[in-house]
Scaffold this active site. Structure first.
Site, PDB file in Angstrom:
ATOM      1  N   ARG A 134       0.860  -1.182   0.000  1.00 18.68           N
ATOM      2  CA  ARG A 134       0.000   0.000   0.000  1.00 18.68           C
ATOM      3  C   ARG A 134       0.896   1.232   0.000  1.00 18.68           C
ATOM      4  O   ARG A 134       1.430   1.629   1.024  1.00 18.68           O
ATOM      5  CB  ARG A 134      -0.881  -0.025   1.265  1.00 18.68           C
ATOM      6  CG  ARG A 134      -2.022   0.968   1.264  1.00 18.68           C
ATOM      7  CD  ARG A 134      -2.594   1.138   2.680  1.00 18.68           C
ATOM      8  NE  ARG A 134      -1.787   2.063   3.439  1.00 18.68           N
ATOM      9  CZ  ARG A 134      -1.663   2.043   4.761  1.00 18.68           C
ATOM     10  NH1 ARG A 134      -2.273   1.143   5.486  1.00 18.68           N
ATOM     11  NH2 ARG A 134      -0.896   2.935   5.373  1.00 18.68           N
ATOM     12  N   HIS A 155      -3.676   4.751   4.411  1.00 13.41           N
ATOM     13  CA  HIS A 155      -4.807   3.825   4.532  1.00 13.41           C
ATOM     14  C   HIS A 155      -6.047   4.446   3.902  1.00 13.41           C
ATOM     15  O   HIS A 155      -6.727   3.832   3.090  1.00 13.41           O
ATOM     16  CB  HIS A 155      -5.058   3.496   6.006  1.00 13.41           C
ATOM     17  CG  HIS A 155      -6.321   2.736   6.228  1.00 13.41           C
ATOM     18  ND1 HIS A 155      -6.485   1.438   5.817  1.00 13.41           N
ATOM     19  CD2 HIS A 155      -7.499   3.104   6.784  1.00 13.41           C
ATOM     20  CE1 HIS A 155      -7.712   1.029   6.125  1.00 13.41           C
ATOM     21  NE2 HIS A 155      -8.343   2.025   6.707  1.00 13.41           N
ATOM     22  N   TYR A 157       3.784   5.795  11.519  1.00 15.13           N
ATOM     23  CA  TYR A 157       4.068   4.407  11.882  1.00 15.13           C
ATOM     24  C   TYR A 157       4.941   3.627  10.895  1.00 15.13           C
ATOM     25  O   TYR A 157       5.232   2.475  11.106  1.00 15.13           O
ATOM     26  CB  TYR A 157       2.756   3.645  12.120  1.00 15.13           C
ATOM     27  CG  TYR A 157       1.748   3.738  10.986  1.00 15.13           C
ATOM     28  CD1 TYR A 157       1.881   2.928   9.856  1.00 15.13           C
ATOM     29  CD2 TYR A 157       0.684   4.621  11.038  1.00 15.13           C
ATOM     30  CE1 TYR A 157       0.972   3.004   8.814  1.00 15.13           C
ATOM     31  CE2 TYR A 157      -0.225   4.709   9.999  1.00 15.13           C
ATOM     32  CZ  TYR A 157      -0.095   3.898   8.899  1.00 15.13           C
ATOM     33  OH  TYR A 157      -0.991   3.977   7.863  1.00 15.13           O
TER      34      TYR A 157
HETATM   35  C1  TPP Z   1     -14.847  -5.212  11.953  1.00 21.38           C
HETATM   36  C2  TPP Z   1     -13.979  -4.025  11.669  1.00 21.38           C
HETATM   37  N1  TPP Z   1     -13.084  -3.627  12.594  1.00 21.38           N
HETATM   38  C3  TPP Z   1     -12.322  -2.545  12.376  1.00 21.38           C
HETATM   39  C4  TPP Z   1     -12.423  -1.835  11.231  1.00 21.38           C
HETATM   40  C5  TPP Z   1     -11.580  -0.582  11.026  1.00 21.38           C
HETATM   41  N2  TPP Z   1     -10.629  -0.780   9.939  1.00 21.38           N
HETATM   42  C6  TPP Z   1     -10.913  -0.396   8.680  1.00 21.38           C
HETATM   43  S1  TPP Z   1      -9.761  -0.863   7.603  1.00 21.38           S
HETATM   44  C7  TPP Z   1      -8.789  -1.538   8.805  1.00 21.38           C
HETATM   45  C8  TPP Z   1      -7.500  -2.198   8.438  1.00 21.38           C
HETATM   46  C9  TPP Z   1      -7.720  -3.280   7.432  1.00 21.38           C
HETATM   47  O1  TPP Z   1      -6.528  -3.732   6.923  1.00 21.38           O
HETATM   48  P1  TPP Z   1      -6.453  -4.810   5.768  1.00 21.38           P
HETATM   49  O2  TPP Z   1      -7.456  -5.886   6.013  1.00 21.38           O
HETATM   50  O3  TPP Z   1      -5.048  -5.207   5.641  1.00 21.38           O
HETATM   51  O4  TPP Z   1      -6.958  -4.057   4.470  1.00 21.38           O
HETATM   52  P2  TPP Z   1      -6.322  -2.782   3.759  1.00 21.38           P
HETATM   53  O5  TPP Z   1      -6.979  -1.611   4.412  1.00 21.38           O
HETATM   54  O6  TPP Z   1      -4.860  -2.818   3.947  1.00 21.38           O
HETATM   55  O7  TPP Z   1      -6.737  -2.879   2.338  1.00 21.38           O
HETATM   56  C10 TPP Z   1      -9.410  -1.387  10.046  1.00 21.38           C
HETATM   57  C11 TPP Z   1      -8.849  -1.859  11.322  1.00 21.38           C
HETATM   58  C12 TPP Z   1     -13.374  -2.278  10.290  1.00 21.38           C
HETATM   59  N3  TPP Z   1     -13.559  -1.644   9.130  1.00 21.38           N
HETATM   60  N4  TPP Z   1     -14.129  -3.371  10.534  1.00 21.38           N
END
Ligand code: TPP
Ligand code: MG
Lengths: 327, 366
Positions: free
Chosen positions: B260, B264, B273
Site C-alpha cells: 500500500r 490507509h 508508523y
Molecule cells: C470489523 C472491523 N473492525 C475494524 C475496522 C476498522 N478498519 C478499517 S480498515 C482496517 C484495516 C484493514 O486492513 P487490511 O485488512 O489489511 O486491508 P487494507 O486496508 O490494507 O486494504 C481497520 C482496522 C473495520 N472496518 N471493521
C-alpha cells in the site's frame, strides 16, 4: 486549591488513562492501532512512548478477540482498557460483551469481578462512511451486568475514565467522537461527582431537556435560543446511561412539568424510551405534557450527505419545546 | 512465490509454475494492452479521486496505489459469470468488470452506502466491516453448488466466486469461519488476500506468525503466494484457480504480496508508523513501470503510451465533472429502502419529517 488545565475531550481521556496507568500497574491498554499511532483519533497518543509494549499494544483486528482476551486478562488480575475503533465495529464483540463480560460476575456468584473498560468512540456528524457514526448505547444499557457511561466535556472525560477503570464491574465508556476536539477546563485535583450521577448543566423553569454525550452541546444551544425568546429551559447531562440517575430527572420535572429527552440514537426502544416510561410512572401528576423524545430516525444511519437531516439539531429540539409548551 | 514477470520486467516461467504459464500463453497482445490500459486507468482514477477528496468533493478516499497489478490481473482472471465479493479498496477489480466508477465516488462522497446492482454487475457491494463479505461469498458459493452450477464443464453456465480481503482482515473470526464453511462444502470459492503489508498502522508481521497463504490449510483450504506486483502472475493464478473452482476442485487461497503505497485512507497519516525508506523501496517496484518495461520490450511503441496518457486526461475530466454534478440525495432515500414493504414507524417518521421541512420556512422555530 484546584489545579485547572485546558484540555480537549480527547486529551482529557488521554490524561486520565495515563493517570490510571501510573497509579496501578495492572491497568493495560489495547485495541486496533492504539500503540504507535495512538488510535485513529489519537486518544492514546504518546502513551506507548511513555509506558511501552507491556502496558499498551495493538491487538489483531478481531473485536471478539479483543473483548474475549480482556475477560481472560481480568480473570488474571489485570484491569484491561480495550478500545473498539468505531461504534459500528463493536458487533463482532457483541457475543463476548453480552454473554460473557456482562454475566461473569453473576455466573461465579461474585468470585470473578470484571474490571474491564471498553472505550467506544460513538455518534455521528463527522461526514464518515457507513458504520462510523452509530449510537449503539441502548444495546448495552439493555444488558444487565454492564455499566454504561458517556462524558460530554473534558472534565468529565478526565475523571469518568478513571472512575470506570477503578470500577470492578465492566464499564462501557462511550466517547462522543464529534466532540473530541472540544476544549474545556479540567480540574486535576478533584473529581466532580460519581460516574453515575446526572448533572444539571443549566437551570430553568419551563421545560427540562435530558440528554447525553454529543447532544449535550446541541441541547445547550437550543436552550440559549429559547432563552432569547423568553422560554426558560433546564438542561440535564445524564452522564450515565446504566444506571440512570432518575432522581435528578424527576426532581427537575417536578419543577418544570415538561420533559424532552434528546439523543442522536433513534428513539424506538431507546434510552429515551426508558426515561419517558419511568417519568410517566414516577412523576405522572407533575407532568403538564407528555414526555417527548427527539432523536435520529429509525433507519440505518444515513450516508454523510443526509446526516444533517438525520441528526437532531437545535431546531428539532425547539420544535419539541413548542409542542410541550402548547399542551 | 509465483512470479512470471521479474521486477526488471523480464518474462519467464519456471518449470514449477508451468500450469500458470499456460494461461499467459493464451493471451494476445490486445490482452496485454488492455491490462496496461486498465492499470493506468486505475491509477489515474485514484489520483483524481484523492484530489477530489482534498477539495472537499468526497468525504473520504481509499487509495489503492501500488495494488494495480494485483487487482487488474486478478479482475481479468475472473470469468464473465463469476461473482465478486470485494472489500472497500477494489477499485481496480471494479474497472475490469465495467462497474460505473461514479458509483464508487458517489459512495465515498456520502451520497449513498453503495447502491449498485450486485446481481447485474456480479460485483457485490463494498464491505466496510472487515471480513464480513468473505462469509457472504462463502454462502453464495454454497448456493452455486446447491444449484448444480459447478463441474459440468459448461463454461457458459458454471460459475465460481471470489472474495477479496486484506491482510488485516484475516484476523477476524468471519474469515476463519469462511475457510471452514468453504472447505467442508467444497465450495467453488477463491479467497484472494491482498497482502499490502499494512492494516492501518499494524504491519503484517505483527498480525500473523505464519505466512497468510497458509492460513487456510488447517481448515482444508490450500493456498499459494504470488507476486502481487506482477499483473501476469495475478491474472494467471486467479484464472487458473477460478477455473479449478468452477470445475469442482473446491476452495483455494491466493495471497498476493503487494504494498500500500498511499495512506490507509485520506484520514490516515502513515508517517506516524512506517519508514519512508520502506515506501521508497516499494515505489521502486511500481507494478505499472514493471509492466511498461515488459511491453516496451515486446515492441510496444510510444504511441500506445501517449494514447493511454491521453485517455487518463479524459477520464480525469469526466469524473471531475460528474462528481461536481452529483446532486444532493433526496431525504426520502434514508427511509425508502429500509424495508421491502411499508413499515408504520418509519412511514410516520418520514411523514413528520416532510411536514417539518415544509413548515420550516414559516411555521418552524427561529
Ligand atoms: C470489523 C472491523 N473492525 C475494524 C475496522 C476498522 N478498519 C478499517 S480498515 C482496517 C484495516 C484493514 O486492513 P487490511 O485488512 O489489511 O486491508 P487494507 O486496508 O490494507 O486494504 C481497520 C482496522 C473495520 N472496518 N471493521
Ligand atoms: Mg492491508
Amino acid at each position: 486549591m484546584s489545579n485547572f488545565v485546558e484540555l480537549s475531550i480527547a486529551k482529557a481521556i488521554n490524561a486520565g488513562l495515563r493517570k490510571a496507568m501510573q497509579e496501578d500497574e495492572k491497568v493495560i491498554l489495547f485495541g486496533e492501532d492504539v500503540a504507535q499511532l495512538g488510535g485513529v483519533f489519537r486518544v492514546t497518543e504518546g502513551i506507548h512512548a511513555e509506558f511501552g509494549d507491556s502496558r499498551i499494544f495493538n491487538s489483531p483486528i478481531a473485536e471478539s478477540g479483543i473483548v474475549g482476551t480482556a475477560i481472560g486478562l481480568a480473570m488474571r488480575g489485570y484491569r484491561p482498557v480495550a478500545e473498539i475503533q468505531f461504534d459500528g465495529f463493536i458487533f463482532p464483540a457483541f457475543n463476548q460483551i453480552t454473554t460473557q463480560l456482562a454475566k461473569m460476575q453473576n455466573r461465579s456468584e461474585g468470585f470473578t469481578p470484571m474490571p474491564v473498560v471498553i472505550r467506544v468512540p460513538y455518534g455521528g456528524g463527522i461526514g464518515a462512511v457507513e458504520h462510523h457514526s452509530e449510537s449503539p448505547e441502548a444495546y448495552f444499557a439493555h444488558t444487565a451486568g454492564l455499566r454504561v457511561i458517556t462524558p460530554s466535556n473534558p472534565n468529565d472525560a478526565y475523571w469518568m475514565i478513571q472512575q470506570a477503570i477503578k470500577s470492578n464491574d465492566p464499564v462501557m465508556f462511550f466517547e462522543p467522537k464529534k466532540r473530541y476536539w472540544q476544549k474545556g477546563p479540567v480540574n486535576l485535583d478533584e473529581p466532580p461527582m460519581g460516574p453515575h450521577q446526572a448533572r444539571v448543566l443549566q437551570e430553568g423553569a419551563q421545560v427540562t431537556i435530558a440528554t447525553y454525550g454529543p447532544m449535550t452541546a446541541v441541547a445547550l444551544q437550543a436552550a440559549e435560543i429559547a432563552a432569547s425568546e423568553g422560554t426558560s429551559i433546564e438542561v440535564i447531562d445524564l452522564r450515565s446511561l446504566s444506571p440512570i440517575d432518575f432522581d435528578t430527572i424527576i426532581n427537575s420535572v417536578k419543577k418544570t412539568g415538561r420533559l424532552i429527552v434528546a439523543s442522536e440514537a433513534s428513539t424506538f426502544v431507546s434510552i429515551s424510551s426508558e426515561i419517558a416510561a419511568r417519568v410517566a410512572e414516577k412523576a405522572f401528576y407533575h407532568l403538564e405534557a407528555p414526555v417527548l423524545r427527539v432523536g435520529g430516525f429509525d433507519v440505518p444511519y444515513p450516508a454523510a450527505k443526509l446526516e444533517e437531516v438525520f441528526l437532531p439539531d437545535a431546531d428539532r429540539i425547539l420544535e419539541a419545546v413548542d409542542r410541550v409548551l402548547s399542551y | 512465490m509465483v512470479q512470471l514477470l521479474s521486477p526488471e520486467g523480464e518474462y519467464g516461467v519456471p518449470k514449477e509454475w508451468a500450469e500458470y504459464g499456460k494461461y499467459i500463453d493464451r493471451l494476445t497482445e490486445a490482452d496485454f494492452l488492455k491490462f496496461y490500459r486498465d492499470m493506468a486507468r486505475m491509477r489515474r482514477f485514484d489520483r483524481e479521486a484523492e484530489a477530489l477528496q482534498r477539495q472537499g468533493q468526497l468525504g473520504l478516499w481509499v487509495p489503492a496505489i501500488g495494488q494495480e497489478a494485483a487487482q487488474i490481473g486478478s479482475g481479468y482472471g475472473v470469468g464473465h459469470n463469476d461473482h465478486i465479493f470485494p472489500s472497500y479498496r477494489e477499485h481496480g477489480v471494479a474497472i475490469t468488470h465495467g462497474i460505473d466508477l461514479m458509483s464508487i465516488l458517489k459512495m465515498l462522497r456520502g451520497v449513498n452506502h453503495g447502491g449498485w446492482d450486485p446481481v447485474e454487475t456480479r460485483f457485490h457491494l463494498y464491505a466496510i466491516v472487515l471480513g464480513s463479505q468473505v462469509l457472504h461469498a462463502t454462502g453464495y458459493a454454497m448456493g452455486v453448488k446447491m444449484d448444480g452450477k459447478v463441474g459440468n464443464g459448461d463454461l457458459e453456465n458454471d460459475l465460481a466466486v471470489i472474495s477479496y480481503f486484506g491482510d488485516g482482515a484475516t484476523a477476524e473470526g468471519d474469515v476463519s469461519e469462511s475457510f471452514l464453511f468453504a472447505a467442508i462444502n467444497n465450495s467453488p470459492l477463491v479467497f484472494f488476500c491482498q497482502n499490502n503489508q499494512w492494516a492501518i498502522s499494524s504491519s503484517v508481521a505483527s498480525q500473523t506468525k505464519v505466512p497468510l497463504f497458509q492460513r487456510g490449510e488447517g481448515f482444508g483450504v490450500p493456498g499459494i503466494r504470488i507476486d502481487g506486483n506482477d499483473v501476469l502472475a495475478s491474472y494467471a493464478a486467479t484464472a487458473k484457480h477460478m477455473d479449478d473452482a468452477r470445475e469442482g476442485a473446491g476452495p483455494y487461497m491466493i495471497e498476493a504480496l503487494t504494498y500500500r503505497i498511499g495512506a490507509h485512507t485520506t484520514s490516515d497519516d502513515p508517517t506516524k508508523y512506517r519508514d519512508s525508506a520502506e515506501v521508497e523501496y516499494w515505489k521502486a517496484r511500481d507494478p505499472l513501470i514493471r509492466f511498461e518495461t515488459f511491453l516496451r520490450r515486446q515492441g510496444i511503441g510510444q504511441d500506445f503510451f501517449d494514447e493511454v496518457a491521453e485517455a487518463g486526461e479524459k477520464l480525469s475530466t469526466e469524473i471531475r465533472e460528474a462528481t461536481f454534478a452529483l446532486p444532493q440525495p433526496p431525504t426520502e432515500n434514508m427511509f425508502k429502502y429500509v424495508y421491502s414493504e411499508p413499515h408504520p414507524l418509519i412511514d410516520e417518521q418520514l411523514d413528520w419529517l416532510k411536514r417539518y421541512e415544509a413548515g420550516f420556512g414559516e411555521a418552524g422555530h427561529a
